[in-house]
Write a protein that holds these residues in place. Structure first.
Motif, PDB file in Angstrom:
ATOM      1  N   ARG A 129     -20.528  15.805  -7.552  1.00  0.00           N
ATOM      2  CA  ARG A 129     -21.680  15.620  -8.432  1.00  0.00           C
ATOM      3  C   ARG A 129     -22.037  14.137  -8.526  1.00  0.00           C
ATOM      4  NH1 ARG A 129     -25.611  18.562  -9.812  1.00  0.00           N
ATOM      5  NH2 ARG A 129     -24.342  20.278 -10.601  1.00  0.00           N
ATOM      6  N   HIS A 130     -21.009  13.300  -8.625  1.00  0.00           N
ATOM      7  CA  HIS A 130     -21.221  11.851  -8.680  1.00  0.00           C
ATOM      8  C   HIS A 130     -21.913  11.362  -7.401  1.00  0.00           C
ATOM      9  CE1 HIS A 130     -20.530   7.632  -9.506  1.00  0.00           C
ATOM     10  NE2 HIS A 130     -19.722   7.502  -8.477  1.00  0.00           N
ATOM     11  N   VAL A 131     -21.504  11.908  -6.258  1.00  0.00           N
ATOM     12  CA  VAL A 131     -22.130  11.538  -4.976  1.00  0.00           C
ATOM     13  C   VAL A 131     -23.604  11.951  -4.986  1.00  0.00           C
ATOM     14  CG1 VAL A 131     -22.153  12.021  -2.492  1.00  0.00           C
ATOM     15  CG2 VAL A 131     -19.975  11.648  -3.669  1.00  0.00           C
ATOM     16  N   ALA A 132     -23.858  13.199  -5.402  1.00  0.00           N
ATOM     17  CA  ALA A 132     -25.239  13.704  -5.427  1.00  0.00           C
ATOM     18  C   ALA A 132     -26.106  12.850  -6.360  1.00  0.00           C
ATOM     19  CB  ALA A 132     -25.252  15.162  -5.866  1.00  0.00           C
ATOM     20  N   ASP A 133     -25.565  12.493  -7.534  1.00  0.00           N
ATOM     21  CA  ASP A 133     -26.328  11.688  -8.497  1.00  0.00           C
ATOM     22  C   ASP A 133     -26.551  10.270  -7.975  1.00  0.00           C
ATOM     23  OD1 ASP A 133     -26.346  13.885 -10.092  1.00  0.00           O
ATOM     24  OD2 ASP A 133     -24.797  13.173 -11.487  1.00  0.00           O
ATOM     25  N   THR A 134     -25.481   9.666  -7.425  1.00  0.00           N
ATOM     26  CA  THR A 134     -25.572   8.283  -6.963  1.00  0.00           C
ATOM     27  C   THR A 134     -26.605   8.133  -5.851  1.00  0.00           C
ATOM     28  OG1 THR A 134     -23.248   7.922  -7.496  1.00  0.00           O
ATOM     29  CG2 THR A 134     -24.236   6.356  -5.964  1.00  0.00           C
ATOM     30  N   PHE A 135     -26.626   9.108  -4.938  1.00  0.00           N
ATOM     31  CA  PHE A 135     -27.522   8.978  -3.783  1.00  0.00           C
ATOM     32  C   PHE A 135     -28.734   9.900  -3.890  1.00  0.00           C
ATOM     33  CE2 PHE A 135     -23.338   7.478  -2.411  1.00  0.00           C
ATOM     34  CZ  PHE A 135     -23.688   6.210  -1.951  1.00  0.00           C
ATOM     35  N   ASP A 136     -28.890  10.520  -5.083  1.00  0.00           N
ATOM     36  CA  ASP A 136     -30.083  11.299  -5.383  1.00  0.00           C
ATOM     37  C   ASP A 136     -30.306  12.438  -4.381  1.00  0.00           C
ATOM     38  OD1 ASP A 136     -32.261  11.972  -6.853  1.00  0.00           O
ATOM     39  OD2 ASP A 136     -33.629  10.563  -5.851  1.00  0.00           O
ATOM     40  N   ARG A 137     -29.290  13.285  -4.244  1.00  0.00           N
ATOM     41  CA  ARG A 137     -29.378  14.429  -3.326  1.00  0.00           C
ATOM     42  C   ARG A 137     -29.215  15.737  -4.079  1.00  0.00           C
ATOM     43  NH1 ARG A 137     -28.833  11.285   1.521  1.00  0.00           N
ATOM     44  NH2 ARG A 137     -29.530   9.448   0.433  1.00  0.00           N
ATOM     45  N   ALA A 138     -29.604  16.829  -3.425  1.00  0.00           N
ATOM     46  CA  ALA A 138     -29.289  18.157  -3.928  1.00  0.00           C
ATOM     47  C   ALA A 138     -28.001  18.610  -3.259  1.00  0.00           C
ATOM     48  CB  ALA A 138     -30.424  19.117  -3.595  1.00  0.00           C
ATOM     49  N   PRO A 139     -26.946  18.860  -4.043  1.00  0.00           N
ATOM     50  CA  PRO A 139     -25.684  19.274  -3.413  1.00  0.00           C
ATOM     51  C   PRO A 139     -25.802  20.639  -2.747  1.00  0.00           C
ATOM     52  CG  PRO A 139     -25.518  19.360  -5.820  1.00  0.00           C
ATOM     53  CD  PRO A 139     -26.858  18.757  -5.501  1.00  0.00           C
ATOM     54  N   SER A 140     -25.046  20.842  -1.678  1.00  0.00           N
ATOM     55  CA  SER A 140     -24.993  22.155  -1.036  1.00  0.00           C
ATOM     56  C   SER A 140     -23.622  22.323  -0.387  1.00  0.00           C
ATOM     57  CB  SER A 140     -26.098  22.290   0.018  1.00  0.00           C
ATOM     58  OG  SER A 140     -25.895  21.366   1.066  1.00  0.00           O
ATOM     59  N   ILE A 141     -23.253  23.583  -0.165  1.00  0.00           N
ATOM     60  CA  ILE A 141     -21.961  23.888   0.464  1.00  0.00           C
ATOM     61  C   ILE A 141     -22.164  23.954   1.976  1.00  0.00           C
ATOM     62  CG2 ILE A 141     -20.120  25.606   0.654  1.00  0.00           C
ATOM     63  CD1 ILE A 141     -20.127  24.232  -2.020  1.00  0.00           C
ATOM     64  N   PRO A 142     -21.376  23.180   2.730  1.00  0.00           N
ATOM     65  CA  PRO A 142     -21.611  23.092   4.178  1.00  0.00           C
ATOM     66  C   PRO A 142     -21.066  24.275   4.967  1.00  0.00           C
ATOM     67  CG  PRO A 142     -19.727  21.760   3.566  1.00  0.00           C
ATOM     68  CD  PRO A 142     -20.286  22.307   2.273  1.00  0.00           C
ATOM     69  N   LEU A 143     -21.590  24.414   6.170  1.00  0.00           N
ATOM     70  CA  LEU A 143     -21.057  25.342   7.164  1.00  0.00           C
ATOM     71  C   LEU A 143     -19.849  24.677   7.830  1.00  0.00           C
ATOM     72  CD1 LEU A 143     -21.375  27.903   8.949  1.00  0.00           C
ATOM     73  CD2 LEU A 143     -22.957  26.587  10.374  1.00  0.00           C
ATOM     74  N   ALA A 144     -18.735  25.404   7.896  1.00  0.00           N
ATOM     75  CA  ALA A 144     -17.523  24.835   8.493  1.00  0.00           C
ATOM     76  C   ALA A 144     -17.559  24.954  10.016  1.00  0.00           C
ATOM     77  CB  ALA A 144     -16.299  25.571   7.963  1.00  0.00           C
ATOM     78  N   GLU A 145     -17.079  23.910  10.677  1.00  0.00           N
ATOM     79  CA  GLU A 145     -16.899  23.921  12.126  1.00  0.00           C
ATOM     80  C   GLU A 145     -15.391  23.777  12.316  1.00  0.00           C
ATOM     81  OE1 GLU A 145     -18.825  20.546  13.934  1.00  0.00           O
ATOM     82  OE2 GLU A 145     -19.108  21.571  15.830  1.00  0.00           O
TER      83      GLU A 145
END
Ligand code: PGA
Ligand code: ZN
Length: 426
Positions: A129-145
């Motif tokens: 959440r801190h990352v999303a707020d700091t860099f102004d992004r919408a968080p999402s869950i990634p696809l695993a490789e």
């Protein structure tokens, strides 16, 4: 406000020394992070500082540790831990080489990530959440490789290709993708045992590639997917990291298993044939780290699949821009230690998104219990996450962290729905 920065030598998943940094704040907060380390490193990466000499294979990090305590700590005391960009700018300012040659990228990245943790603590929110707020992004869950067989520099060159991986874009959630991955990983081990080929695991936990050709590894991967009850190309697809810089021989590429020396066109032809025969949706580093033109030609002929730059881009915004101008790829691998700070990695990711590319946040082959990159992948909305195989706790710690975050965010935040297709094979 940062009150203290401390560093120490700890040990990575290969049993080699690495740098751990702890950042304390006046309000009692503590952020901690550990630098990872690559084996198939790109020449243009930020430079990790190792002691050299005979002890510990020259890999000790006492100079990097000293740099944190003597150079970085005084510069960061009194700075707001929530000001990630300000902290990273200070780290940039302490090293005029542009590649952290003096400070050591292992010192800078561990510090930068530890500050990120301390900032999250000060704010009282989870790291993603801190990352999303700091860099102004919408968080999402990634696809695993996820790697099933490890090869290349992670398995003493036993096969040429470095990573034989699967993705489960057809899963409904990250959690479900882990279930499918677990079945395939175990099925692959069973198939290896049945053929008398089981010989332990490689650096990132993938099964040791006891094969006579790269194609045999691909056939075994197909068989494992089927043995797990899946139809290859439907819910489950294949991706490869060729890590071709490691195969470079003069102006061509050497495939050691078959004793072949191919020029760039021949090598391209070979990979294109795999894409026709197998449901491969992503190819990482199909050519050496400066071969922009070969990448671009390959990218044109392979249409819809992901062409991923790792050693080519080294998480460097300028190189991403050059590659975009050349049409060299359509996906950037993001390794925070290649960049040296969180902000530099974010700049490379931004440049990739500006070019309309996809992004994959990636671990290194030398890892630890540190799970910061999972929070970066989620908080930056990177889309994909590559952390090695489905064994060894330095890998599982990261998958598990993503399972936890998905539970907090809800499976609607899973972004795997994006089409990943191989129109040649289909
Ligand atoms: P490395 O490998 O960490 O050894 O560089 C990972 C990769 O090439 O993606
Ligand atoms: Zn790679």
């Amino acid at each position: 406000e940062i009150s203290d920065v401390q560093a120490r030598r700890v040990w990575d998943s290969r049993g080699l020394p690495t740098v751990e940094v702890e950042v304390r704040t006046r309000s009692g907060g503590l952020g901690r992070a550990i630098a990872p380390a690559g084996a198939s490193c790109g020449t243009h990466e930020a430079v990790e500082l190792r002691d050299g000499g005979d002890r510990l294979g020259g890999k000790d990090v006492s100079r990097a540790v000293a740099n944190v305590e003597e150079l970085i700590a005084p510069a960061l005391r009194g700075v707001d831990a929530r000001d990630q960009c300000g902290v990273d700018a200070k780290l940039d300012g302490l090293d005029s080489s542009g590649a952290f040659r003096t400070l050591g990228a292992n010192a800078s990245v561990a510090t930068s990530l530890a500050v990120l943790h301390a900032g999250a603590q000060s704010t009282g929110v989870p790291l993603w959440r801190h990352v999303a707020d700091t860099f102004d992004r919408a968080p999402s869950i990634p696809l695993a490789e996820t790697q099933i067989f490890g090869g290349g520099a992670h398995a003493s060159g036993r096969v040429d290709v470095q990573d034989f991986m699967i993705m489960v874009p057809g899963a409904g959630s990250f959690d479900e993708s882990m279930v499918v991955t677990a079945e395939i990983y175990r099925a692959a081990g069973r198939c290896m045992a049945e053929q008398g080929r089981l010989a332990g695991v490689a650096d990132e936990g993938g099964w040791w590639p006891n094969f006579d050709s790269n194609e045999q590894a691909l056939d075994m991967l197909m068989r494992a997917i089927e043995a797990a009850g899946e139809t290859p190309g439907e819910r489950v697809v294949i991706s490869l990291d060729i890590a071709a810089t490691q195969l470079r021989h003069g102006s061509g590429y050497r495939m050691a298993l078959e004793g072949a020396l191919l020029d760039a066109d021949g090598f391209s032809e070979r990979i294109a044939r795999w894409i026709e025969r197998y449901p491969i949706v992503a190819i990482e580093d199909p050519f050496a780290e400066d071969a922009y033109e070969n990448f671009a030609r390959f990218r044109q002929r392979t249409a819809a699949i992901q062409v991923v730059g790792d050693d080519l881009l080294v998480t460097n915004a300028l190189r991403v821009r050059e590659a975009a101008a050349a049409g060299a790829c359509n996906t950037a691998l993001i390794k925070v230690n290649q960049a040296g700070t969180v902000s530099r990695a974010v700049a490379a990711l931004d440049e990739a998104h500006r070019a309309g590319w996809r992004t994959i946040v990636s671990a290194r082959s030398g890892e630890s219990e540190d799970v910061s990159i999972v929070h970066l992948a989620v908080g930056l909305g990177a889309g994909q996450l590559k952390v090695g195989s489905f064994a060894r706790s330095e890998r599982m710690a990261k998958w598990n962290e993503c399972v936890r975050i998905e539970q907090a965010l809800g499976s609607k935040a899973f972004v795997a729905g994006e089409p990943l297709t191989n129109t040649w094979w289909a």
